[in-house]
Design an enzyme around this catalytic site. Sequence first.
Site, short mmCIF file in Angstrom:
data_model
loop_
_atom_site.label_atom_id
_atom_site.label_comp_id
_atom_site.label_asym_id
_atom_site.label_seq_id
_atom_site.Cartn_x
_atom_site.Cartn_y
_atom_site.Cartn_z
N HIS A 103 0.82 -1.20 0.00
CA HIS A 103 0.00 0.00 0.00
C HIS A 103 0.86 1.26 0.00
CE1 HIS A 103 1.18 -0.38 4.19
NE2 HIS A 103 0.79 0.86 4.40
N ASP A 105 0.39 5.09 1.94
CA ASP A 105 -0.36 5.57 3.10
C ASP A 105 -1.50 6.50 2.72
OD1 ASP A 105 1.16 4.17 4.97
OD2 ASP A 105 2.69 5.74 5.01
N HIS A 269 4.72 0.08 0.20
CA HIS A 269 5.43 -0.63 1.26
C HIS A 269 4.53 -1.66 1.91
CE1 HIS A 269 3.62 2.88 3.24
NE2 HIS A 269 3.63 2.20 4.37
N ARG A 285 6.66 7.57 13.93
CA ARG A 285 6.48 7.95 12.54
C ARG A 285 6.01 9.39 12.42
NH1 ARG A 285 2.28 5.12 8.40
NH2 ARG A 285 1.22 7.11 8.27
#
Length: 294
Positions: A103, A105, A269, A285
């Site tokens: 996918h 994000d 990723h 993150r």
Amino acid sequence: MAFQLRKIDKPLGHEILGVDLRNLSDEDFEKIDAAYREYGVVVIRDQKLTPQDQLNFSRRFGALDRFVFDRFNMPENPEIFIVSNVIEEGRPIGMEDAGRYWHSDMWYVAKPPRGSFLYALEVPHDGNRPLGDTCFASTRYAYETLPEDLRQQVDSLQAVFSSKKYGEYVGHTEEKAKDNIYLKDVVKAREKIKDNTITHPLVRIHPITGKKCLHVVQGVISEIVGLPPAESEALVEKLVNHAIRPEAIYRHQWRVGDIVMWDNYSALHQANGDFKLPQRRLMHRTTLSAPLAA
């Protein structure tokens, strides 16, 4: 050691050496940004960052987004999203399943963020090797290596991305969440995604580099506009399989102190979930806002 870019035999995942992100010159920052723009995924190891250090570095690239699953945003620094399998006082402190499907994000919004920086504080280990690898695949490389006739076909096509299809694909359903602390939070957070479907082009032009990138997400596209269902499904499968060929994938084996930067437009990723408590994972993150066109 002076700044050095060490390339690998993949389209992305090159390593930057000789920098301390807490004390980064303008010249070295420009080199990092250039590598990030060109390759989509770069790796910087051996960093020692506080949350504020990570925010300071991330903000040099532009404005930051707060992740939609705000349940896992750091209370004192809400622009940092916590990725972790750790449970404290009966509740998860972070998002355990950090995307175990291919996918980019926040595909469920009209203007997805530019990318994310993931910093490793604790890495699970089995005694012989680190666990929880993250794989990356270049969507720019995927588009550029399509056969010419297929490139021409997908250039003008639109795809419907469905949050319902995604929930079914990864098993994040209300029924499965009944007895799972983590999934209860995920299902609740998904309710904040107001639109059940959103339409994106199958090929998107990177707003900064101007390069074309294949825009596919595994298990999410419910249809390609204008194609019969069977043809649509076959084309999506073909494009996803093309994007994640072994030659296009960089597999990152984490170490404490790593920061990996990925671009949502030019890369996909996938997280590997081959660990469980007491093997602990803790990462912070930051997410760059949607970029303006150059």
